[in-house]
Design a protein around this motif. Structure first.
Motif, mmCIF file in Angstrom:
data_model
loop_
_atom_site.group_PDB
_atom_site.id
_atom_site.type_symbol
_atom_site.label_atom_id
_atom_site.label_comp_id
_atom_site.label_asym_id
_atom_site.label_seq_id
_atom_site.Cartn_x
_atom_site.Cartn_y
_atom_site.Cartn_z
ATOM 1 N N GLU A 13 0.903 -1.097 -0.045
ATOM 2 C CA GLU A 13 -0.101 -0.150 0.095
ATOM 3 C C GLU A 13 0.963 1.329 -0.243
ATOM 4 O OE1 GLU A 13 -3.087 0.168 2.729
ATOM 5 O OE2 GLU A 13 -3.642 -1.770 2.693
ATOM 6 N N GLU A 14 1.885 1.209 0.610
ATOM 7 C CA GLU A 14 2.774 2.303 0.916
ATOM 8 C C GLU A 14 3.574 2.738 -0.675
ATOM 9 O OE1 GLU A 14 5.009 -1.189 1.706
ATOM 10 O OE2 GLU A 14 3.323 -0.412 2.687
ATOM 11 N N GLU A 15 3.467 1.646 -1.670
ATOM 12 C CA GLU A 15 4.274 1.865 -2.780
ATOM 13 C C GLU A 15 3.283 2.168 -4.015
ATOM 14 O OE1 GLU A 15 6.128 -1.596 -4.921
ATOM 15 O OE2 GLU A 15 7.863 -0.778 -3.614
ATOM 16 N N ARG A 16 3.617 3.018 -4.765
ATOM 17 C CA ARG A 16 2.850 3.298 -5.983
ATOM 18 C C ARG A 16 3.683 3.122 -7.328
ATOM 19 N NH1 ARG A 16 2.924 8.487 -3.357
ATOM 20 N NH2 ARG A 16 4.090 9.221 -5.365
ATOM 21 N N SER B 33 6.767 5.034 -0.059
ATOM 22 C CA SER B 33 6.349 6.134 0.844
ATOM 23 C C SER B 33 7.344 7.068 1.063
ATOM 24 C CB SER B 33 5.543 5.392 1.723
ATOM 25 O OG SER B 33 6.650 4.875 2.704
ATOM 26 N N ASP B 34 8.613 6.785 1.092
ATOM 27 C CA ASP B 34 9.631 7.626 1.677
ATOM 28 C C ASP B 34 10.253 8.538 0.274
ATOM 29 O OD1 ASP B 34 11.122 5.901 -0.033
ATOM 30 O OD2 ASP B 34 12.480 5.441 1.526
#
Length: 62
Positions: free
Chosen positions: A3-6, A25-26
């Motif tokens: 979820e934190e990756e697009r 996400s970072d």
């Protein structure tokens, strides 16, 4: 893909080559299928403004 990756379109800041990329996400941008970076040797990428999720499943287009 978590979820934190697009997935977005990104370009190499050195030569302008475009890649589908994972954006963590970072903010880390990693081209998909090119873990060593761009073919020009650079490892710096910028996400293309306004790019939408790349790699969506085909059934999402029906």
């Amino acid at each position: 893909m978590g979820e934190e990756e697009r997935r977005r379109m990104a370009v190499c800041t050195a030569c302008g080559s475009a890649y589908a990329a994972r954006v963590a996400s970072d903010g880390t941008v990693q081209p998909i299928g090119s873990k060593d970076g761009c073919r020009c040797g650079s490892s710096e990428f910028e996400v293309v403004e306004g790019s939408t999720d790349v790699g969506r499943r085909e059934e999402e287009f029906d």
